[in-house]
Each structure stands twice: as C-alpha cells, then as structure tokens.
Design a protein around this motif. Structure first.
Motif, PDB file in Angstrom:
ATOM      1  N   VAL A  46      -3.572  -1.614  14.840  1.00 26.86           N
ATOM      2  CA  VAL A  46      -2.626  -1.058  13.864  1.00 26.86           C
ATOM      3  C   VAL A  46      -2.341   0.407  14.231  1.00 26.86           C
ATOM      4  CG1 VAL A  46      -2.299  -0.397  11.437  1.00 26.86           C
ATOM      5  CG2 VAL A  46      -3.375  -2.592  12.006  1.00 26.86           C
ATOM      6  N   LYS A  47      -1.081   0.763  14.252  1.00 25.67           N
ATOM      7  CA  LYS A  47      -0.679   2.139  14.556  1.00 25.67           C
ATOM      8  C   LYS A  47      -0.656   2.976  13.278  1.00 25.67           C
ATOM      9  CE  LYS A  47       0.257   1.575  18.974  1.00 25.67           C
ATOM     10  NZ  LYS A  47      -0.489   2.296  20.029  1.00 25.67           N
ATOM     11  N   LYS A  48      -0.796   4.280  13.454  1.00 26.86           N
ATOM     12  CA  LYS A  48      -0.691   5.199  12.321  1.00 26.86           C
ATOM     13  C   LYS A  48       0.667   4.996  11.643  1.00 26.86           C
ATOM     14  CE  LYS A  48      -0.665  10.104  11.081  1.00 26.86           C
ATOM     15  NZ  LYS A  48      -0.799  11.491  11.570  1.00 26.86           N
ATOM     16  N   GLY A  49       0.660   4.854  10.285  1.00 33.72           N
ATOM     17  CA  GLY A  49       1.886   4.647   9.522  1.00 33.72           C
ATOM     18  C   GLY A  49       2.309   3.203   9.413  1.00 33.72           C
ATOM     19  N   GLU A  50       1.639   2.319  10.149  1.00 38.06           N
ATOM     20  CA  GLU A  50       1.978   0.897  10.070  1.00 38.06           C
ATOM     21  C   GLU A  50       1.464   0.306   8.760  1.00 38.06           C
ATOM     22  OE1 GLU A  50       1.273  -3.228  12.660  1.00 38.06           O
ATOM     23  OE2 GLU A  50       0.834  -1.272  13.569  1.00 38.06           O
ATOM     24  N   THR A  51       2.213  -0.666   8.241  1.00 39.26           N
ATOM     25  CA  THR A  51       1.874  -1.284   6.956  1.00 39.26           C
ATOM     26  C   THR A  51       0.794  -2.353   7.132  1.00 39.26           C
ATOM     27  OG1 THR A  51       4.104  -0.893   6.132  1.00 39.26           O
ATOM     28  CG2 THR A  51       2.793  -2.564   4.986  1.00 39.26           C
ATOM     29  N   PHE A  52      -0.113  -2.357   6.171  1.00 40.38           N
ATOM     30  CA  PHE A  52      -1.139  -3.399   6.166  1.00 40.38           C
ATOM     31  C   PHE A  52      -0.547  -4.689   5.594  1.00 40.38           C
ATOM     32  CE2 PHE A  52      -3.964   0.408   5.837  1.00 40.38           C
ATOM     33  CZ  PHE A  52      -4.634   0.222   7.036  1.00 40.38           C
ATOM     34  N   THR A  53      -0.748  -5.805   6.321  1.00 41.75           N
ATOM     35  CA  THR A  53      -0.231  -7.114   5.913  1.00 41.75           C
ATOM     36  C   THR A  53      -1.324  -8.169   6.119  1.00 41.75           C
ATOM     37  OG1 THR A  53       0.541  -7.783   8.108  1.00 41.75           O
ATOM     38  CG2 THR A  53       2.040  -6.398   6.771  1.00 41.75           C
ATOM     39  N   LEU A  54      -0.985  -9.394   5.724  1.00 44.49           N
ATOM     40  CA  LEU A  54      -1.935 -10.485   5.939  1.00 44.49           C
ATOM     41  C   LEU A  54      -2.088 -10.832   7.421  1.00 44.49           C
ATOM     42  CD1 LEU A  54      -1.028 -12.911   2.995  1.00 44.49           C
ATOM     43  CD2 LEU A  54      -3.076 -11.486   3.215  1.00 44.49           C
ATOM     44  N   SER A  93     -10.008 -11.247   5.386  1.00 39.63           N
ATOM     45  CA  SER A  93     -11.373 -11.309   4.854  1.00 39.63           C
ATOM     46  C   SER A  93     -12.213 -12.162   5.803  1.00 39.63           C
ATOM     47  CB  SER A  93     -11.360 -11.931   3.458  1.00 39.63           C
ATOM     48  OG  SER A  93     -12.673 -12.208   3.030  1.00 39.63           O
ATOM     49  N   ILE A  94     -13.144 -11.499   6.496  1.00 39.12           N
ATOM     50  CA  ILE A  94     -14.024 -12.200   7.441  1.00 39.12           C
ATOM     51  C   ILE A  94     -15.458 -11.661   7.275  1.00 39.12           C
ATOM     52  CG2 ILE A  94     -12.167 -12.634   9.110  1.00 39.12           C
ATOM     53  CD1 ILE A  94     -13.261 -10.298  10.760  1.00 39.12           C
ATOM     54  N   ARG A  95     -16.366 -12.287   7.946  1.00 35.13           N
ATOM     55  CA  ARG A  95     -17.746 -11.812   7.947  1.00 35.13           C
ATOM     56  C   ARG A  95     -17.957 -10.877   9.148  1.00 35.13           C
ATOM     57  NH1 ARG A  95     -20.853 -17.557   6.818  1.00 35.13           N
ATOM     58  NH2 ARG A  95     -20.009 -17.925   4.737  1.00 35.13           N
ATOM     59  N   LEU A 137      -8.038  -6.647  -1.568  1.00 38.46           N
ATOM     60  CA  LEU A 137      -6.994  -7.026  -0.620  1.00 38.46           C
ATOM     61  C   LEU A 137      -5.587  -6.798  -1.192  1.00 38.46           C
ATOM     62  CD1 LEU A 137      -6.138  -8.269   2.064  1.00 38.46           C
ATOM     63  CD2 LEU A 137      -6.332 -10.535   0.998  1.00 38.46           C
ATOM     64  N   LYS A 138      -5.328  -7.244  -2.405  1.00 37.49           N
ATOM     65  CA  LYS A 138      -3.994  -7.093  -2.986  1.00 37.49           C
ATOM     66  C   LYS A 138      -3.603  -5.629  -3.127  1.00 37.49           C
ATOM     67  CE  LYS A 138      -3.736 -11.415  -5.617  1.00 37.49           C
ATOM     68  NZ  LYS A 138      -3.578 -12.023  -6.965  1.00 37.49           N
ATOM     69  N   LEU A 139      -4.585  -4.785  -3.435  1.00 38.31           N
ATOM     70  CA  LEU A 139      -4.316  -3.350  -3.576  1.00 38.31           C
ATOM     71  C   LEU A 139      -3.938  -2.719  -2.238  1.00 38.31           C
ATOM     72  CD1 LEU A 139      -4.458  -0.737  -5.300  1.00 38.31           C
ATOM     73  CD2 LEU A 139      -6.895  -0.599  -4.716  1.00 38.31           C
ATOM     74  N   ILE A 140      -4.527  -3.210  -1.165  1.00 32.88           N
ATOM     75  CA  ILE A 140      -4.328  -2.610   0.159  1.00 32.88           C
ATOM     76  C   ILE A 140      -3.041  -3.092   0.819  1.00 32.88           C
ATOM     77  CG2 ILE A 140      -5.287  -2.599   2.506  1.00 32.88           C
ATOM     78  CD1 ILE A 140      -8.086  -2.682   1.041  1.00 32.88           C
ATOM     79  N   LEU A 141      -2.669  -4.353   0.587  1.00 34.73           N
ATOM     80  CA  LEU A 141      -1.448  -4.873   1.213  1.00 34.73           C
ATOM     81  C   LEU A 141      -0.234  -4.014   0.823  1.00 34.73           C
ATOM     82  CD1 LEU A 141      -1.947  -8.720   0.743  1.00 34.73           C
ATOM     83  CD2 LEU A 141      -2.273  -7.380   2.830  1.00 34.73           C
ATOM     84  N   GLY A 142       0.530  -3.643   1.821  1.00 37.27           N
ATOM     85  CA  GLY A 142       1.705  -2.794   1.593  1.00 37.27           C
ATOM     86  C   GLY A 142       1.428  -1.318   1.772  1.00 37.27           C
ATOM     87  N   LYS A 143       0.161  -0.927   1.786  1.00 35.72           N
ATOM     88  CA  LYS A 143      -0.195   0.473   2.065  1.00 35.72           C
ATOM     89  C   LYS A 143      -0.123   0.699   3.568  1.00 35.72           C
ATOM     90  CE  LYS A 143      -1.169   1.397  -2.259  1.00 35.72           C
ATOM     91  NZ  LYS A 143      -0.822   0.100  -2.848  1.00 35.72           N
ATOM     92  N   LYS A 144      -0.176   1.995   3.964  1.00 37.43           N
ATOM     93  CA  LYS A 144      -0.021   2.337   5.384  1.00 37.43           C
ATOM     94  C   LYS A 144      -1.307   2.909   5.952  1.00 37.43           C
ATOM     95  CE  LYS A 144       4.933   3.200   4.863  1.00 37.43           C
ATOM     96  NZ  LYS A 144       5.281   1.910   5.502  1.00 37.43           N
ATOM     97  N   ALA A 145      -1.427   2.770   7.274  1.00 35.43           N
ATOM     98  CA  ALA A 145      -2.611   3.267   7.972  1.00 35.43           C
ATOM     99  C   ALA A 145      -2.529   4.769   8.167  1.00 35.43           C
ATOM    100  CB  ALA A 145      -2.751   2.564   9.319  1.00 35.43           C
ATOM    101  N   LYS A 146      -3.619   5.484   7.936  1.00 27.29           N
ATOM    102  CA  LYS A 146      -3.661   6.940   8.115  1.00 27.29           C
ATOM    103  C   LYS A 146      -3.713   7.320   9.591  1.00 27.29           C
ATOM    104  CE  LYS A 146      -5.684   9.014   3.960  1.00 27.29           C
ATOM    105  NZ  LYS A 146      -6.861   9.742   3.434  1.00 27.29           N
TER     106      LYS A 146
END
Length: 285
Positions: A235-243, A248-250, A260-269
């Motif tokens: 994931v690049k800086k500013g890229e959106t988090f998606t499914l 969710s893994i071990r 997960l729902k809270l994070i989806l749509g947010k961006k990477a720092k």
C-alpha cells in the motif's frame, strides 16, 4: 410359588433362596476383607439384611451400612441400622417417592441424618433408556441429601455420566473374571474395567471444575493465534484501505477485526509492505 423368581432377564425359575445362596457374602469373609481393606487404606462396609447381620457388623466396627434396594421398604431394618448412628447408603431401585421419604423419616427418627440416596434401577442388566440419570439432580433437591448411583448396566458410561450430574458415590458390581459363574457376572466389571471406570471418573471430576470465564495461562498464549487485521498487498502513502488490501488473518499482531468497517475507506499515512500488521499509527484519520 411365592418364592420362585419371575419376570427377570437372568434368574427366572430360580427360588429366592437359591439365588441368594449363590450371591450372599459369607460372614466369615468379613474378617479377612476388613483386614485387607484397612491395610490398603480403603473404607470398607457391608449390606446387612437382618438385625443379626447388623449386630455382627457392629462387633467389627463397620463404619457404614448399605441398605439394598429391596430392603428400602423394611423400615424396622432401616431404623435398627440408623440407631448405630453410622452413615447409611440407601439404594432406591424399586422405590416410589413415598418409599424413599419413609426410609429417610425412619433415619431421622433415630437422629441419623448421615444418609446418601443411590439412584438405581433393579433390573439386571439395566437398559440404558431405563436409567434416567437426570433424576439425580431432582433427587438431591427433593430430599435435600447427597446422592449417588447404584448401577447395573453394562460398561462404565453410566457411572461416568452420573458424576457430571452430582453423584458423590458410585456402586458397581465387581468380578475377578467373567469365567467365574456368578449371578451378577453379566453386569459386573473386571479389574481392568473397574480401573478404567475410576480413571475416567477422576478425570471427569477434574474437568468439571468450576464456573469461570477466566483464561488459563495456556489460553492467554493461544490468543496469539487469533485473527487480526493485516495489510495483504503493498500500500502506498495516501492509498485507500479496501477489502483488497486489508484482511482478517492470523496471528493476532494487528488491530482487532471489529475495527475493519472503521478502517475501510481511510488512507495510509505511509508506504506499507504486504504482510504488515495494521496499527493505528499507519492510518490517516
């Protein structure tokens, strides 16, 4: 005709006298068995069937008395045993509710309250569907006393299950070998089987434990293998988090999956490599 047995699985046609002649414990055996039991650190006791047997056992300082199922209606015998102030173990294999209450009342009249009732079915061997182990809890509540099991089924499953329902004592017939011709060999346990029953009961007693939701130390360590949120693609800086890039893994090194729902749509720092556990520091809110 009154004394000929009818309607049983094993003993029809025999007289009661002949059956009990084969099954009874000779009085003279008690001396040696008492000595051996005490040497091994075991508590011994016996089942009396008349006043003279109680008198005999009192001379041996018998520490408790077992009242057999068919004697539960013999109130004079129960009163005589209760007078000794020794604990009484009473089987209920032919008893109705009123029979059980009358037997307990007989003990109470002698100020003997040390009684344990054994759930029992006087049918030999007993069919599993006739045993009704769930009665154990009700019996304890109804009569406000300790309960146990006198079992005549084949195998060890029923005694083990009874312990999970509150049985504090288990009675099971014992035989050195089924090659020995005894009236009860069909539902008795051999030494190896008896040992396995005891082992299983002791393990079940440990497993019953207590009511708790606390985790053991091993469970706490096992939580490391739970699921958490990981970055599964670079994931690049500013890229959106998606499914596509967060899953969710071990193991449990990332954030809990509940976010997960809270994070989806947010961006990477910043740039994040595949396989990195997701943390709040990596998310631009």
């Amino acid at each position: 005709e009154y004394f000929v047995i009818k309607g049983t699985k094993l003993w029809d046609g025999q007289t009661l006298y002949d059956l009990y002649k084969k099954a009874y414990m000779p009085w003279e055996w008690h001396y040696e068995l008492k000595e051996l039991a005490e040497k091994l650190g075991l508590v011994w006791f016996s089942s009396p069937f008349d006043f003279s047997a109680i008198d005999f056992l009192e001379k041996l300082n018998c520490p408790a008395y077992k009242i057999a199922s068919f004697e539960i209606v013999d109130i004079p015998l129960i009163e005589y045993a209760a007078k000794t102030k020794k604990p009484l173990i009473i089987s209920t294999g032919i008893a109705r509710l009123d029979d059980i209450q009358e037997a307990l009342d007989a003990c109470k009249r002698q100020n003997n309250f040390e009684v344990i009732l054994l759930k029992c079915v006087s049918d030999y061997p007993t069919d599993y569907e006739d045993i009704n182990l769930l009665t154990l809890k009700n019996m304890a509540e109804t009569f406000d006393c300790l309960v146990g099991l006198s079992d005549h089924s084949k195998g060890i499953e029923v005694p083990v299950a009874a312990v999970t329902l509150g049985a504090k004592l288990v009675e099971k017939h014992f035989i050195l070998s089924r090659n020995i011709d005894t009236p009860d060999k069909e539902f008795s346990l051999t030494p190896d089987e008896f040992k396995e029953m005891v082992r299983a009961i002791r393990n079940v007693e440990k497993a019953l434990g207590k009511v708790t939701y606390e985790l053991t130390e091993r469970q706490k360590k096992a939580r490391k293998l739970a699921r958490s949120l990981f970055v599964v693609k670079d994931v690049k800086k500013g890229e959106t988090f998606t499914l596509e890039n967060v899953r969710s893994i071990r193991p449990a090194d990332g954030l809990p999956p509940k976010y997960l729902k809270l994070i989806l749509g947010k961006k990477a720092k910043k740039d994040i490599k595949k396989g990195t556990p997701l943390s709040w520091e990596l998310i631009d809110f």
